[in-house]
Scaffold this motif. Structure first.
Motif, mmCIF file in Angstrom:
data_model
loop_
_atom_site.group_PDB
_atom_site.id
_atom_site.type_symbol
_atom_site.label_atom_id
_atom_site.label_comp_id
_atom_site.label_asym_id
_atom_site.label_seq_id
_atom_site.Cartn_x
_atom_site.Cartn_y
_atom_site.Cartn_z
ATOM 1 N N ARG A 41 0.861 -1.181 0.000
ATOM 2 C CA ARG A 41 0.000 0.000 0.000
ATOM 3 C C ARG A 41 0.895 1.228 0.000
ATOM 4 N NH1 ARG A 41 -3.839 0.775 4.852
ATOM 5 N NH2 ARG A 41 -4.510 -1.286 4.207
ATOM 6 N N LYS A 42 0.458 2.244 -0.707
ATOM 7 C CA LYS A 42 1.211 3.495 -0.776
ATOM 8 C C LYS A 42 0.837 4.382 0.404
ATOM 9 C CE LYS A 42 2.273 7.274 -3.898
ATOM 10 N NZ LYS A 42 1.916 7.895 -5.173
ATOM 11 N N PHE A 43 1.848 4.775 1.166
ATOM 12 C CA PHE A 43 1.685 5.686 2.298
ATOM 13 C C PHE A 43 2.475 6.960 2.006
ATOM 14 C CE2 PHE A 43 1.050 1.461 4.066
ATOM 15 C CZ PHE A 43 -0.068 1.647 4.867
ATOM 16 N N ALA A 44 2.319 7.956 2.856
ATOM 17 C CA ALA A 44 3.042 9.218 2.679
ATOM 18 C C ALA A 44 4.553 8.994 2.642
ATOM 19 C CB ALA A 44 2.678 10.197 3.792
ATOM 20 N N ASP A 45 5.047 7.990 3.392
ATOM 21 C CA ASP A 45 6.491 7.730 3.427
ATOM 22 C C ASP A 45 6.917 6.625 2.464
ATOM 23 O OD1 ASP A 45 5.233 5.779 4.942
ATOM 24 O OD2 ASP A 45 6.853 5.623 6.392
ATOM 25 N N GLY A 46 6.055 6.268 1.529
ATOM 26 C CA GLY A 46 6.437 5.304 0.500
ATOM 27 C C GLY A 46 5.582 4.046 0.520
ATOM 28 N N TRP A 47 5.973 3.079 -0.288
ATOM 29 C CA TRP A 47 5.260 1.814 -0.421
ATOM 30 C C TRP A 47 5.684 0.867 0.694
ATOM 31 C CZ3 TRP A 47 1.404 0.860 -3.857
ATOM 32 C CH2 TRP A 47 1.236 1.790 -4.884
ATOM 33 N N LYS A 48 4.697 0.250 1.345
ATOM 34 C CA LYS A 48 4.947 -0.676 2.455
ATOM 35 C C LYS A 48 4.115 -1.938 2.261
ATOM 36 C CE LYS A 48 7.394 2.341 4.829
ATOM 37 N NZ LYS A 48 8.803 2.174 5.079
ATOM 38 N N ILE A 49 4.660 -3.063 2.703
ATOM 39 C CA ILE A 49 3.932 -4.324 2.668
ATOM 40 C C ILE A 49 2.911 -4.305 3.804
ATOM 41 C CG2 ILE A 49 4.107 -6.834 2.971
ATOM 42 C CD1 ILE A 49 7.017 -6.549 1.851
ATOM 43 N N VAL A 50 1.641 -4.563 3.464
ATOM 44 C CA VAL A 50 0.590 -4.615 4.489
ATOM 45 C C VAL A 50 0.120 -6.047 4.732
ATOM 46 C CG1 VAL A 50 -0.181 -2.251 4.075
ATOM 47 C CG2 VAL A 50 -1.277 -4.137 2.836
ATOM 48 N N ALA A 51 0.422 -6.942 3.791
ATOM 49 C CA ALA A 51 0.084 -8.356 3.956
ATOM 50 C C ALA A 51 1.125 -9.185 3.216
ATOM 51 C CB ALA A 51 -1.315 -8.659 3.419
ATOM 52 N N ASP A 52 1.583 -10.262 3.864
ATOM 53 C CA ASP A 52 2.628 -11.130 3.323
ATOM 54 C C ASP A 52 2.207 -12.572 3.543
ATOM 55 O OD1 ASP A 52 4.925 -12.726 2.939
ATOM 56 O OD2 ASP A 52 6.261 -11.220 3.772
ATOM 57 N N HIS A 53 2.139 -13.326 2.458
ATOM 58 C CA HIS A 53 1.877 -14.774 2.547
ATOM 59 C C HIS A 53 3.093 -15.460 1.940
ATOM 60 C CE1 HIS A 53 -0.881 -18.421 1.469
ATOM 61 N NE2 HIS A 53 0.051 -18.709 2.359
ATOM 62 N N SER A 54 3.895 -16.066 2.796
ATOM 63 C CA SER A 54 5.118 -16.726 2.351
ATOM 64 C C SER A 54 5.095 -18.201 2.731
ATOM 65 C CB SER A 54 6.354 -16.093 3.000
ATOM 66 O OG SER A 54 6.510 -14.763 2.534
ATOM 67 N N SER A 55 5.494 -19.048 1.800
ATOM 68 C CA SER A 55 5.545 -20.487 2.082
ATOM 69 C C SER A 55 6.841 -21.076 1.546
ATOM 70 C CB SER A 55 4.354 -21.182 1.451
ATOM 71 O OG SER A 55 4.340 -20.977 0.045
#
Length: 151
Positions: free
Chosen positions: A137-151
């Protein structure tokens, strides 16, 4: 006649340039590049053994969602603690590489990234790899991961 032709060409070119969309920070191309940059920085941080630096690519919120082999984890701090338990030292962390398969704009403020991760580690630890999907998601301070599905 030359001056009229020149004026007509300049006017037409000016009109064309005024009507042509310009690339800016909100275009899909630059959003994709920004998201790729976050992942490149994360891989570099991880490979240096710096988990706090790696975690800067994540949304620093209790609502961050991480889905892994142990199930659901909510929150930035808890995700960091889980990483610390699973990867207690640089040898366990190894060198991280991402192979991005898809980077897709879902909206101007949301991106989906699907790919493969690979940890190259010393022989006694063994290499690890798997697949992931992350939502940025794009925030004022840049792009950040808001959900991560890793396997």
């Amino acid at each position: 006649m030359k001056n009229k032709l020149r004026l007509l060409l300049v006017s037409g070119l000016s009109f064309f340039m005024a009507c042509t969309p310009r690339l800016n920070a909100d275009t899909p191309v630059s959003a994709k590049a920004a998201v790729r940059q976050v992942l490149e920085e994360q891989a570099a941080c991880w490979s240096r053994g710096d988990l706090e630096c790696y975690m800067q690519g994540y949304w620093q919120s209790d609502s961050l969602l991480f889905i892994g082999s142990r199930g659901l984890t909510y929150g930035w701090q808890q995700t960091l603690e889980n990483y610390r338990r699973s990867y207690p030292d640089p040898a366990a962390m190894g060198t991280l590489r991402f192979d991005l398969k898809e980077v897709k704009e879902l909206s101007p403020e949301t991106m989906l990234v699907v790919g493969k991760w690979h940890l190259a580690r010393e022989a006694s630890k063994g290499d690890l790899e798997g697949h992931f999907s992350v939502i940025f998601r794009k925030f004022a301070d840049g792009w950040k991961i808001v959900a991560d599905h890793s396997s």
